[in-house]
Scaffold this motif. Sequence first.
Motif, PDB file in Angstrom:
ATOM      1  N   LEU A  61       0.829  -1.211   0.000  1.00  0.00           N
ATOM      2  CA  LEU A  61       0.000   0.000   0.000  1.00  0.00           C
ATOM      3  C   LEU A  61       0.862   1.259   0.000  1.00  0.00           C
ATOM      4  O   LEU A  61       0.512   2.269  -0.636  1.00  0.00           O
ATOM      5  CB  LEU A  61      -0.930  -0.006   1.214  1.00  0.00           C
ATOM      6  N   LEU A  62       1.997   1.218   0.708  1.00  0.00           N
ATOM      7  CA  LEU A  62       2.926   2.355   0.666  1.00  0.00           C
ATOM      8  C   LEU A  62       3.483   2.545  -0.742  1.00  0.00           C
ATOM      9  O   LEU A  62       3.628   3.689  -1.215  1.00  0.00           O
ATOM     10  CB  LEU A  62       4.070   2.133   1.656  1.00  0.00           C
ATOM     11  N   PHE A  63       3.789   1.451  -1.432  1.00  0.00           N
ATOM     12  CA  PHE A  63       4.256   1.542  -2.814  1.00  0.00           C
ATOM     13  C   PHE A  63       3.189   2.157  -3.716  1.00  0.00           C
ATOM     14  O   PHE A  63       3.509   2.957  -4.617  1.00  0.00           O
ATOM     15  CB  PHE A  63       4.628   0.153  -3.330  1.00  0.00           C
ATOM     16  N   LEU A  64       1.930   1.780  -3.513  1.00  0.00           N
ATOM     17  CA  LEU A  64       0.845   2.366  -4.312  1.00  0.00           C
ATOM     18  C   LEU A  64       0.741   3.870  -4.071  1.00  0.00           C
ATOM     19  O   LEU A  64       0.494   4.632  -5.013  1.00  0.00           O
ATOM     20  CB  LEU A  64      -0.481   1.685  -3.982  1.00  0.00           C
ATOM     21  N   ALA A  65       0.937   4.298  -2.818  1.00  0.00           N
ATOM     22  CA  ALA A  65       0.882   5.737  -2.524  1.00  0.00           C
ATOM     23  C   ALA A  65       2.048   6.471  -3.166  1.00  0.00           C
ATOM     24  O   ALA A  65       1.894   7.602  -3.665  1.00  0.00           O
ATOM     25  CB  ALA A  65       0.886   5.950  -1.012  1.00  0.00           C
ATOM     26  N   LEU A  66       3.231   5.842  -3.194  1.00  0.00           N
ATOM     27  CA  LEU A  66       4.388   6.485  -3.815  1.00  0.00           C
ATOM     28  C   LEU A  66       4.287   6.510  -5.335  1.00  0.00           C
ATOM     29  O   LEU A  66       4.780   7.437  -5.972  1.00  0.00           O
ATOM     30  CB  LEU A  66       5.667   5.745  -3.406  1.00  0.00           C
ATOM     31  N   GLY A  67       3.655   5.513  -5.926  1.00  0.00           N
ATOM     32  CA  GLY A  67       3.585   5.422  -7.376  1.00  0.00           C
ATOM     33  C   GLY A  67       2.340   5.985  -7.999  1.00  0.00           C
ATOM     34  O   GLY A  67       2.129   5.817  -9.208  1.00  0.00           O
ATOM     35  N   PRO A 115      -3.124  12.411   6.752  1.00  0.00           N
ATOM     36  CA  PRO A 115      -3.609  11.300   7.602  1.00  0.00           C
ATOM     37  C   PRO A 115      -3.393   9.919   6.988  1.00  0.00           C
ATOM     38  O   PRO A 115      -3.333   8.932   7.726  1.00  0.00           O
ATOM     39  CB  PRO A 115      -5.104  11.608   7.755  1.00  0.00           C
ATOM     40  N   LEU A 116      -3.279   9.842   5.655  1.00  0.00           N
ATOM     41  CA  LEU A 116      -3.052   8.545   5.024  1.00  0.00           C
ATOM     42  C   LEU A 116      -1.752   7.922   5.516  1.00  0.00           C
ATOM     43  O   LEU A 116      -1.676   6.692   5.707  1.00  0.00           O
ATOM     44  CB  LEU A 116      -3.015   8.722   3.497  1.00  0.00           C
ATOM     45  N   TRP A 117      -0.728   8.745   5.722  1.00  0.00           N
ATOM     46  CA  TRP A 117       0.555   8.216   6.179  1.00  0.00           C
ATOM     47  C   TRP A 117       0.422   7.590   7.560  1.00  0.00           C
ATOM     48  O   TRP A 117       0.971   6.502   7.815  1.00  0.00           O
ATOM     49  CB  TRP A 117       1.592   9.337   6.199  1.00  0.00           C
ATOM     50  N   TYR A 118      -0.295   8.241   8.456  1.00  0.00           N
ATOM     51  CA  TYR A 118      -0.476   7.699   9.804  1.00  0.00           C
ATOM     52  C   TYR A 118      -1.291   6.404   9.783  1.00  0.00           C
ATOM     53  O   TYR A 118      -1.025   5.474  10.559  1.00  0.00           O
ATOM     54  CB  TYR A 118      -1.159   8.741  10.700  1.00  0.00           C
ATOM     55  N   VAL A 119      -2.260   6.337   8.895  1.00  0.00           N
ATOM     56  CA  VAL A 119      -3.083   5.124   8.798  1.00  0.00           C
ATOM     57  C   VAL A 119      -2.237   3.942   8.333  1.00  0.00           C
ATOM     58  O   VAL A 119      -2.355   2.820   8.856  1.00  0.00           O
ATOM     59  CB  VAL A 119      -4.263   5.357   7.834  1.00  0.00           C
ATOM     60  N   LEU A 120      -1.364   4.158   7.361  1.00  0.00           N
ATOM     61  CA  LEU A 120      -0.563   3.070   6.822  1.00  0.00           C
ATOM     62  C   LEU A 120       0.589   2.677   7.744  1.00  0.00           C
ATOM     63  O   LEU A 120       0.988   1.507   7.769  1.00  0.00           O
ATOM     64  CB  LEU A 120       0.002   3.462   5.451  1.00  0.00           C
ATOM     65  N   MET A 121       1.119   3.618   8.506  1.00  0.00           N
ATOM     66  CA  MET A 121       2.264   3.309   9.353  1.00  0.00           C
ATOM     67  C   MET A 121       1.868   2.737  10.710  1.00  0.00           C
ATOM     68  O   MET A 121       2.718   2.137  11.388  1.00  0.00           O
ATOM     69  CB  MET A 121       3.116   4.566   9.569  1.00  0.00           C
ATOM     70  N   THR A 122       0.628   2.891  11.115  1.00  0.00           N
ATOM     71  CA  THR A 122       0.198   2.361  12.420  1.00  0.00           C
ATOM     72  C   THR A 122       0.333   0.841  12.504  1.00  0.00           C
ATOM     73  O   THR A 122       0.911   0.318  13.471  1.00  0.00           O
ATOM     74  CB  THR A 122      -1.235   2.803  12.732  1.00  0.00           C
ATOM     75  N   PRO A 123      -0.192   0.066  11.546  1.00  0.00           N
ATOM     76  CA  PRO A 123      -0.005  -1.392  11.657  1.00  0.00           C
ATOM     77  C   PRO A 123       1.458  -1.818  11.555  1.00  0.00           C
ATOM     78  O   PRO A 123       1.860  -2.795  12.198  1.00  0.00           O
ATOM     79  CB  PRO A 123      -0.826  -1.944  10.477  1.00  0.00           C
ATOM     80  N   ILE A 124       2.265  -1.092  10.782  1.00  0.00           N
ATOM     81  CA  ILE A 124       3.694  -1.421  10.704  1.00  0.00           C
ATOM     82  C   ILE A 124       4.361  -1.185  12.056  1.00  0.00           C
ATOM     83  O   ILE A 124       5.177  -1.999  12.516  1.00  0.00           O
ATOM     84  CB  ILE A 124       4.364  -0.583   9.599  1.00  0.00           C
ATOM     85  N   PHE A 125       4.003  -0.089  12.709  1.00  0.00           N
ATOM     86  CA  PHE A 125       4.565   0.201  14.025  1.00  0.00           C
ATOM     87  C   PHE A 125       4.168  -0.874  15.044  1.00  0.00           C
ATOM     88  O   PHE A 125       5.000  -1.319  15.848  1.00  0.00           O
ATOM     89  CB  PHE A 125       4.083   1.580  14.494  1.00  0.00           C
TER      90      PHE A 125
END
Length: 539
Positions: free
Chosen positions: A259-265, A277-287
């Motif tokens: 999903l991070l790759f999709l946001a970058l591309g 807020p999209l960044w916080y949503v995607l990084m929460t499960p990784i954290f």
Amino acid sequence: MDHNGELPASVEVKECHASGFDSICVENETNNFSNQIKVWQPSNGDEMKLCISMPSSPTNHCHVDEAKGLENGVPDSSANIKNINQQLHLNHQKLKDKRFDSFKTWSGRLERQLSNLRGKPQEIESDSENIEPLPLPVDRYFDALEGPELETLRASEEIVLPDNKTWPFLLRYPISAFGICLGVSSQAIMWKTLATSPSTKFLHINLIINHILWWISVALVAMVASIYLLKVILYFEAVRREYYHPIRVNFFFAPWIALLFLALGVPPSLVSKLPVPLWYVLMTPIFCLEIKIYGQWMSGGQRRLSKVANPSNHLSIVGNFVGALLGASMGLKEGPIFFFAVGLAHYVVLFVTLYQRLPTNDTLPKDLHPVFFLFVAAPSVASMAWATIQGSFDNGARIAYFIALFLYFSLAVRVNFFRGFKFSLAWWAYTFPMTGAATAAMRYSSEVTNIVTQTLCVTLSIVATLTVTALLVTTILHAFVLRDLFPNDIAIAISDRKPKPHKKWFNLTDIETFLKFASSDNKDIEAALKIPTPEATSV
């Protein structure tokens, strides 16, 4: 069938279905022929038929019930038919394979409720069958499985699922399937950089390629995620066993990295600026995953890093650098630096652990050699993340880039190291590290523009594109033509109990030697079991 409506003991019951009938197939083991008994009662209740079909006979033998009983001397049709139905139903339930029920989310309870609504009562399970299964301790994975990926069953172990037939598709669908999404979505980022980087303007790349690849990536991520979501819903126990697997847990980072790759591309024409807020949503499960895994690495025990170190652990590191790259590109500062620092600290520890190959780490088998390319992924993305945080490709970014470039070349020249093995999903480990190295080369070429850097970024891009294309075609071929892409997942089917130890018997030669050379005064049994040398026998 006797006159009491009971089936003979020599009859084996097999499941059978026929439209308009309550039917069952029976096989007479002694006479080697098959009969099919069909019991049919019309809705008007006028007559009832009991039909027996035999392959050796051209016609069916039917007895008709006309108020008092069946013709040809078969008494009391309704009682006989009821006994037949009960007998066959019980035998059918005995033959039904229930070993998959322990992996079902509802353990078959929903199926039984639907059957009751259709008027087909199911047998009542005991309380022991309704007990919620407990998670497997990590010791069982190490005791029951072997190999660097812990996916090979030991010879002394048994699995709880049948090993002589193909399992349901969802049980065979692993979390590592998200590696395909990483490879394709990273291509969208690479072609976006090719079209917008100043150092590759001479190629005149159109952003339409980025559009096509991005939408293909979105469709692929949606498909893979939907299938795995079905596995979560229907076979939650299988997902839980993957999560507790010491090696397989690293692949739970893959959906969020995709999903991070999709946001970058994402194509610039679709979204010019992503919402913060999209960044916080995607990084929460990784954290949250990092809190669990990194804590286990430090706390010791069976999940300590020296015990579970594997190239797939790089997936738990790459997420930090990809998140830092996305956050810095969105204008954030503190969050990206935080994840970059966490990723850098644990990458150094992991790199050293994997590089020195501690005695507890087994050598990777040949089929898993492609995962060595994961060594290239972290420093490649880290160089771009630090360059974005600092605003320029400074010395820190160049150090990370040169490390990635050296690792890339050191693996690429070892041609024999990456050929001659069977295709598997592990091959996708080639893809996004190669794509990341190509994208990092473009960023470096924008700072140091010359014929060498431009040739390098074009060459790496071509190699990455050809690799992804070849793997995508091969994956489709194995999935839909050969149908061997997803074999039975032995790693999730291990038993929760240790196998019973087998008694160790003396070898016959040892017993004969003992009887020959042991005396009544000899108390040293071990010395008596030793085979005498020629010198000893000649004395």
